[in-house]
Design a protein around this motif. Structure first.
Motif, PDB file in Angstrom:
ATOM      1  N   GLN A 284       0.792  -1.230   0.000  1.00 58.63           N
ATOM      2  CA  GLN A 284       0.000   0.000   0.000  1.00 58.63           C
ATOM      3  C   GLN A 284       0.824   1.280   0.000  1.00 58.63           C
ATOM      4  O   GLN A 284       0.274   2.357  -0.123  1.00 58.63           O
ATOM      5  CB  GLN A 284      -0.921   0.009   1.236  1.00 58.63           C
ATOM      6  CG  GLN A 284      -1.817  -1.207   1.370  1.00 58.63           C
ATOM      7  CD  GLN A 284      -2.690  -1.442   0.143  1.00 58.63           C
ATOM      8  OE1 GLN A 284      -2.837  -2.542  -0.325  1.00 58.63           O
ATOM      9  NE2 GLN A 284      -3.259  -0.371  -0.388  1.00 58.63           N
ATOM     10  N   LYS A 285       2.136   1.160   0.196  1.00 59.41           N
ATOM     11  CA  LYS A 285       3.011   2.344   0.290  1.00 59.41           C
ATOM     12  C   LYS A 285       2.608   3.239   1.464  1.00 59.41           C
ATOM     13  O   LYS A 285       2.726   4.461   1.404  1.00 59.41           O
ATOM     14  CB  LYS A 285       3.013   3.150  -1.017  1.00 59.41           C
ATOM     15  CG  LYS A 285       3.203   2.322  -2.264  1.00 59.41           C
ATOM     16  CD  LYS A 285       4.404   1.401  -2.177  1.00 59.41           C
ATOM     17  CE  LYS A 285       4.438   0.425  -3.345  1.00 59.41           C
ATOM     18  NZ  LYS A 285       5.424  -0.663  -3.169  1.00 59.41           N
ATOM     19  N   TYR A 286       2.120   2.609   2.534  1.00 53.94           N
ATOM     20  CA  TYR A 286       1.819   3.334   3.761  1.00 53.94           C
ATOM     21  C   TYR A 286       3.095   3.460   4.590  1.00 53.94           C
ATOM     22  O   TYR A 286       4.058   2.698   4.410  1.00 53.94           O
ATOM     23  CB  TYR A 286       0.760   2.604   4.589  1.00 53.94           C
ATOM     24  CG  TYR A 286      -0.605   2.545   3.956  1.00 53.94           C
ATOM     25  CD1 TYR A 286      -1.003   3.460   2.988  1.00 53.94           C
ATOM     26  CD2 TYR A 286      -1.527   1.567   4.342  1.00 53.94           C
ATOM     27  CE1 TYR A 286      -2.271   3.402   2.411  1.00 53.94           C
ATOM     28  CE2 TYR A 286      -2.798   1.505   3.778  1.00 53.94           C
ATOM     29  CZ  TYR A 286      -3.155   2.416   2.810  1.00 53.94           C
ATOM     30  OH  TYR A 286      -4.410   2.361   2.259  1.00 53.94           O
ATOM     31  N   VAL A 287       3.083   4.396   5.533  1.00 53.75           N
ATOM     32  CA  VAL A 287       4.226   4.591   6.421  1.00 53.75           C
ATOM     33  C   VAL A 287       3.818   4.161   7.832  1.00 53.75           C
ATOM     34  O   VAL A 287       3.016   4.842   8.491  1.00 53.75           O
ATOM     35  CB  VAL A 287       4.692   6.055   6.420  1.00 53.75           C
ATOM     36  CG1 VAL A 287       5.827   6.257   7.421  1.00 53.75           C
ATOM     37  CG2 VAL A 287       5.145   6.463   5.019  1.00 53.75           C
ATOM     38  N   PRO A 288       4.334   3.034   8.322  1.00 56.74           N
ATOM     39  CA  PRO A 288       4.010   2.586   9.674  1.00 56.74           C
ATOM     40  C   PRO A 288       4.540   3.569  10.714  1.00 56.74           C
ATOM     41  O   PRO A 288       5.507   4.307  10.464  1.00 56.74           O
ATOM     42  CB  PRO A 288       4.724   1.237   9.789  1.00 56.74           C
ATOM     43  CG  PRO A 288       5.002   0.822   8.381  1.00 56.74           C
ATOM     44  CD  PRO A 288       5.208   2.083   7.612  1.00 56.74           C
ATOM     45  N   LEU A 289       3.940   3.554  11.885  1.00 54.92           N
ATOM     46  CA  LEU A 289       4.381   4.391  12.994  1.00 54.92           C
ATOM     47  C   LEU A 289       4.830   3.497  14.135  1.00 54.92           C
ATOM     48  O   LEU A 289       4.151   2.516  14.479  1.00 54.92           O
ATOM     49  CB  LEU A 289       3.252   5.317  13.456  1.00 54.92           C
ATOM     50  CG  LEU A 289       2.883   6.431  12.464  1.00 54.92           C
ATOM     51  CD1 LEU A 289       1.593   7.114  12.892  1.00 54.92           C
ATOM     52  CD2 LEU A 289       4.012   7.446  12.343  1.00 54.92           C
ATOM     53  N   THR A 304      -1.701  11.080   0.194  1.00 50.84           N
ATOM     54  CA  THR A 304      -2.701  11.107  -0.863  1.00 50.84           C
ATOM     55  C   THR A 304      -2.365  12.190  -1.876  1.00 50.84           C
ATOM     56  O   THR A 304      -1.613  13.125  -1.582  1.00 50.84           O
ATOM     57  CB  THR A 304      -4.104  11.341  -0.277  1.00 50.84           C
ATOM     58  OG1 THR A 304      -5.071  11.387  -1.329  1.00 50.84           O
ATOM     59  CG2 THR A 304      -4.165  12.651   0.498  1.00 50.84           C
ATOM     60  N   ASN A 305      -2.947  12.080  -3.053  1.00 50.28           N
ATOM     61  CA  ASN A 305      -2.693  13.026  -4.147  1.00 50.28           C
ATOM     62  C   ASN A 305      -3.798  14.085  -4.233  1.00 50.28           C
ATOM     63  O   ASN A 305      -3.841  14.851  -5.188  1.00 50.28           O
ATOM     64  CB  ASN A 305      -2.609  12.256  -5.468  1.00 50.28           C
ATOM     65  CG  ASN A 305      -2.007  13.063  -6.588  1.00 50.28           C
ATOM     66  OD1 ASN A 305      -1.112  13.867  -6.370  1.00 50.28           O
ATOM     67  ND2 ASN A 305      -2.503  12.881  -7.805  1.00 50.28           N
ATOM     68  N   ILE A 315      -9.487   8.840   4.573  1.00 48.03           N
ATOM     69  CA  ILE A 315      -8.930   8.044   5.681  1.00 48.03           C
ATOM     70  C   ILE A 315      -9.703   6.740   5.843  1.00 48.03           C
ATOM     71  O   ILE A 315      -9.096   5.654   5.913  1.00 48.03           O
ATOM     72  CB  ILE A 315      -8.956   8.862   6.987  1.00 48.03           C
ATOM     73  CG1 ILE A 315      -7.979  10.051   6.877  1.00 48.03           C
ATOM     74  CG2 ILE A 315      -8.605   7.975   8.180  1.00 48.03           C
ATOM     75  CD1 ILE A 315      -8.099  11.051   7.996  1.00 48.03           C
ATOM     76  N   HIS A 316     -11.012   6.832   5.871  1.00 49.52           N
ATOM     77  CA  HIS A 316     -11.832   5.617   6.044  1.00 49.52           C
ATOM     78  C   HIS A 316     -11.628   4.662   4.872  1.00 49.52           C
ATOM     79  O   HIS A 316     -11.590   3.438   5.043  1.00 49.52           O
ATOM     80  CB  HIS A 316     -13.309   5.985   6.166  1.00 49.52           C
ATOM     81  CG  HIS A 316     -13.625   6.743   7.423  1.00 49.52           C
ATOM     82  ND1 HIS A 316     -12.990   6.499   8.620  1.00 49.52           N
ATOM     83  CD2 HIS A 316     -14.523   7.749   7.662  1.00 49.52           C
ATOM     84  CE1 HIS A 316     -13.457   7.316   9.552  1.00 49.52           C
ATOM     85  NE2 HIS A 316     -14.396   8.085   8.992  1.00 49.52           N
ATOM     86  N   GLY A 317     -11.476   5.217   3.674  1.00 50.27           N
ATOM     87  CA  GLY A 317     -11.258   4.368   2.507  1.00 50.27           C
ATOM     88  C   GLY A 317      -9.960   3.588   2.608  1.00 50.27           C
ATOM     89  O   GLY A 317      -9.910   2.400   2.283  1.00 50.27           O
ATOM     90  N   ASN A 318      -8.897   4.233   3.069  1.00 47.91           N
ATOM     91  CA  ASN A 318      -7.614   3.550   3.221  1.00 47.91           C
ATOM     92  C   ASN A 318      -7.642   2.551   4.367  1.00 47.91           C
ATOM     93  O   ASN A 318      -6.972   1.512   4.307  1.00 47.91           O
ATOM     94  CB  ASN A 318      -6.507   4.580   3.425  1.00 47.91           C
ATOM     95  CG  ASN A 318      -6.062   5.231   2.127  1.00 47.91           C
ATOM     96  OD1 ASN A 318      -5.184   4.735   1.434  1.00 47.91           O
ATOM     97  ND2 ASN A 318      -6.714   6.331   1.762  1.00 47.91           N
ATOM     98  N   GLU A 319      -8.394   2.841   5.406  1.00 51.42           N
ATOM     99  CA  GLU A 319      -8.538   1.877   6.503  1.00 51.42           C
ATOM    100  C   GLU A 319      -9.272   0.629   6.033  1.00 51.42           C
ATOM    101  O   GLU A 319      -8.946  -0.493   6.447  1.00 51.42           O
ATOM    102  CB  GLU A 319      -9.266   2.531   7.673  1.00 51.42           C
ATOM    103  CG  GLU A 319      -8.424   3.571   8.391  1.00 51.42           C
ATOM    104  CD  GLU A 319      -9.169   4.294   9.499  1.00 51.42           C
ATOM    105  OE1 GLU A 319      -8.514   4.863  10.383  1.00 51.42           O
ATOM    106  OE2 GLU A 319     -10.428   4.273   9.477  1.00 51.42           O
ATOM    107  N   ARG A 320     -10.242   0.814   5.136  1.00 52.07           N
ATOM    108  CA  ARG A 320     -10.954  -0.342   4.594  1.00 52.07           C
ATOM    109  C   ARG A 320     -10.040  -1.186   3.701  1.00 52.07           C
ATOM    110  O   ARG A 320     -10.155  -2.406   3.652  1.00 52.07           O
ATOM    111  CB  ARG A 320     -12.168   0.123   3.778  1.00 52.07           C
ATOM    112  CG  ARG A 320     -13.338   0.591   4.620  1.00 52.07           C
ATOM    113  CD  ARG A 320     -14.615   0.696   3.799  1.00 52.07           C
ATOM    114  NE  ARG A 320     -14.485   1.658   2.703  1.00 52.07           N
ATOM    115  CZ  ARG A 320     -14.773   2.944   2.815  1.00 52.07           C
ATOM    116  NH1 ARG A 320     -15.203   3.428   3.983  1.00 52.07           N
ATOM    117  NH2 ARG A 320     -14.640   3.743   1.779  1.00 52.07           N
ATOM    118  N   VAL A 321      -9.121  -0.509   3.013  1.00 49.95           N
ATOM    119  CA  VAL A 321      -8.202  -1.216   2.115  1.00 49.95           C
ATOM    120  C   VAL A 321      -7.200  -2.059   2.898  1.00 49.95           C
ATOM    121  O   VAL A 321      -6.905  -3.204   2.537  1.00 49.95           O
ATOM    122  CB  VAL A 321      -7.454  -0.202   1.217  1.00 49.95           C
ATOM    123  CG1 VAL A 321      -6.280  -0.879   0.504  1.00 49.95           C
ATOM    124  CG2 VAL A 321      -8.401   0.397   0.190  1.00 49.95           C
TER     125      VAL A 321
END
Length: 689
Positions: A284-289, A304-305, A315-321
């Motif tokens: 997902q190219k997310y950055v963990p914390l 996001t772009n 935010i909710h959309g990415n959490e669902r992904v």
């Protein structure tokens, strides 16, 4: 001469993110090369790249080439005219080709003869005349492994291209490329503002794009993202877990970066953090914390772009992904724990390591035996090392590693601990792959080092043993990386490991599977060769490496100690003279075929200088052998440096090639004794200029 700033931009569909930096920099490099070849002066060149554009900005580019005179030499005068002085066909043909008559040609007179000469004035071409070819060359040389066609165009590029802009200051230069004709049209952001706009001046490129929600400068975009990630993490009291590779990939995916925070169910934290981090970063190219103690937080950041009026929807959309990806990891983890690593050994029989070298089970058995052997050498627990070697590949058969290959070894450690294996065994399953890349950490525990070395030696010996040596840039089994890993583990952990000894053991373990009779020697030479390259990269001088390499020490730690001592010795004021003398000694001995172990007859020493040299050698000989045995090579060379006065005196006052055969032989034996001391550490003669 007029000069302006030049902008060339290709507006495309979304470009491959992992290739964006290389495409951008290569485009600029190719433009630079073409401008230089065209002899167009400029002061600087920059590249810009975003998901839907590649651009090059050239500062203070000259409008035209300099006019120049080109001299075109014709046939020799002797061949240009016949006996009657009339022009020959060769001369007339040459003149006609240059648009002149033979009579209009100049003469070039040199000490080698006389030729016809035509001096042509070539008027410099303008940038408007040259740019199309320059841009076409630059595009053609881009590193595009799989070009594609689109629409009705016959041209090919990495992605469909929709706009081509070429501005010289405010002037539009008419060029064609990739089926397009240049215009002032620039693509804006895909979702914000105008889809396209007209650019009035090359200098306004960055500011005009920014007004249309595009940060075109890759470096600026990456810096902005890093600042946003760090600021958001600090606000949460957490640490953003990303490296340059992930940052660059994110920067290649967005044109208008906006950092947002999201989260996931804390229950997923029961899964090893490495698996969760892998799917967040890789998929997902997310950055963990991370928390301050290094544990994973259930919060994460993403870029996001879109600058949304209601970011909660994004935010909710990415959490669902992310939720199903984490759920998969959780399922794999819980399923894998139902079966021990030991019970997976049999399944390794179904996977080939290499057709001629057997299965992963065969490799595991070999690693176990070689790990135990190495454990005895480096002081590790033999039973733990053998156990870790045997289980080293079992996690490859787990669901988690099959789904997320990058967590191999990591999951082996977690599953081993769950199975009740000793901590040393579990750690070795993870650390067997270290170092994974240049600058990576090394195995900490001796058992881990034993398994890591055994794995790498087994691969090196096996692949060399079937004659599949790496050639050029082809190295499918990563043998170069394995060799460097071996060298780093041995030298940086100061292990006393002899390459010949371990390679011979590995060859013996393979038995009759190997077909290359020179395997052992080739593997040792290959590893030593990589060591020399590694040392060269560390700015060790070539002659120092050659001096040590000539002695072919096969213990890497010992090799490094010699290199460091010789490098230091080279700074000694006596080094150059001693190296020259040693070279002279080596040449004399080689010319007279003197070798082996020949003793000096003290009764045949008559000259004061040769007696003094012999006595000085005897005075330090025992110390040198003792220092060498303790690998105190700096002390060895320091002692040898004290011989300089007596060596100089010997060559100034003693005739080695005496008429008396016995005296001559004795003096050669004295030089052989001297030479034997000098090559204790390295072949010092190779330091001579």
């Amino acid at each position: 001469m007029r000069s302006e700033n030049l902008l060339v931009e290709l507006g495309s569909e979304e470009l491959p993110p992992k290739a964006l930096i290389q495409l951008g920099s290569s485009f600029a490099d190719n433009i630079r090369d073409a401008l230089s070849a065209a002899e167009l002066n400029f002061t600087d060149i920059k590249w810009y790249a975003a998901p839907r554009r590649l651009a090059v900005y050239v500062s203070e580019l000259a409008e035209t080439q300099q006019d120049k005179v080109v001299e075109k030499r014709g046939p020799a005068v002797a061949a240009a005219f016949d006996a009657d002085g009339n022009p020959t066909k060769a001369a007339m043909g040459w003149a006609r080709g240059n648009g002149i008559t033979v009579e209009e040609a100049d003469r070039l007179v040199t000490d080698k003869g006389e030729w016809l000469m035509y001096k042509a004035e070539v008027k410099g071409q303008s940038i408007s005349e040259l740019l199309e070819d320059i841009v076409s060359q630059a595009i053609a040389k881009l590193p595009i492994p799989k070009p594609m066609k689109w629409g009705n165009y016959t041209t090919q590029f990495i992605r469909p291209v929709h706009t081509l802009c070429a501005l010289y200051g405010s002037e539009l230069i008419n060029i064609s490329a990739l089926g397009l004709t240049s215009a002032r049209t620039i693509q804006g952001h895909r979702f914000h503002g105008e889809k396209t706009f007209e650019l009035d001046h090359a200098d306004n490129y960055l500011t005009a794009l920014k007004a249309h929600y595009v940060v075109a400068d890759f470096a600026s975009r990456a810096t902005s993202i890093a600042q946003g990630l760090n600021t958001k993490a600090e606000e949460l009291g957490l640490i953003a877990d990303y490296d340059e590779s992930l940052l660059n990939e994110i920067a290649a995916l967005v044109e208008w970066p906006v950092v947002l925070q999201a989260g996931f169910d804390e229950a997923f934290l029961e899964v090893p953090k490495e698996a969760l981090i892998y799917t967040m970063k890789g998929d997902q190219k997310y950055v963990p914390l991370l928390n301050k103690d290094g544990s994973l937080s259930n919060k994460f950041l993403f870029v996001t772009n879109i600058e949304s009026h209601d970011p909660s929807q994004i935010i909710h959309g990415n959490e669902r992904v992310i939720r199903p990806r984490l759920a998969d990891a959780e399922f794999f983890f819980n399923t894998d724990k139902k079966q021990t690593l030991d019970s997976r050994l049999a399944s390794l029989e179904s996977v080939l390591f290499q057709k001629q070298l057997g299965t992963l089970k065969d490799k595991s058995d070999r690693i176990a035996e070689l790990s135990g052997y190495l454990a005895g050498i480096i002081g590790a627990d033999k039973a733990y090392a053998e156990r870790a070697g045997l289980l080293s590949k079992t996690d490859l058969m787990t669901n988690m590693v099959m789904e997320f290959p990058d967590v191999q070894g990591v999951m082996g450690k977690y599953y081993a601990l769950h199975d009740g294996e000793p901590a040393a065994v579990a750690n070795a399953l993870y650390e067997q792959y270290l170092p994974r890349f240049a600058g990576d950490v090394l195995p900490e525990a001796p058992e881990s080092a034993a398994v890591a070395l055994a794995d790498k030696f087994d691969t090196l010996v096996g692949i060399f043993g079937i004659g599949q040596l790496p050639k050029g840039d082809k190295d499918p089994f990563a043998l170069r990386r394995a060799a460097i890993g071996v060298l780093r583990i041995i030298t940086e952990k100061s292990l006393v490991v002899d390459l010949e000894d371990v390679v011979s053991k590995a060859v013996a373990i393979y038995g009759d599977k190997l077909t290359n009779k020179d395997t052992a020697e080739q593997v040792v030479d290959f590893v030593l060769g990589r060591f020399n390259a590694l040392l060269h990269d560390q700015n060790i001088e070539t002659d120092v490496i050659q001096a040590v390499s000539a002695r072919r020490p096969t213990q890497p730690t010992d090799y490094l100690a010699r290199v460091n001592a010789v490098a230091a010795f080279k700074q000694n004021e006596a080094a150059e003279a001693l190296a020259a003398a040693n070279k002279r000694v080596a040449n004399i001995l080689a010319k007279n075929n003197v070798e082996g172990d020949q003793s000096v007859n003290e009764g045949l020493l008559s000259e004061a200088a040769e007696i003094a040299l012999y006595n000085d050698i005897k005075a330090i000989q025992d110390d040198i052998h003792r220092f060498a045995a303790d690998r105190e090579y700096t002390e060895v060379l320091t002692k040898l440096a004290t011989l300089r006065p007596s060596i100089d005196a010997f060559f100034d006052n003693v005739m080695v090639m005496a008429d008396d055969a016995a005296v001559k032989t004795n003096r050669l034996a004295l030089l052989l004794l001297l030479r034997s001391l000098f090559i204790t550490t390295a072949d010092i003669s190779l330091l001579a200029k």
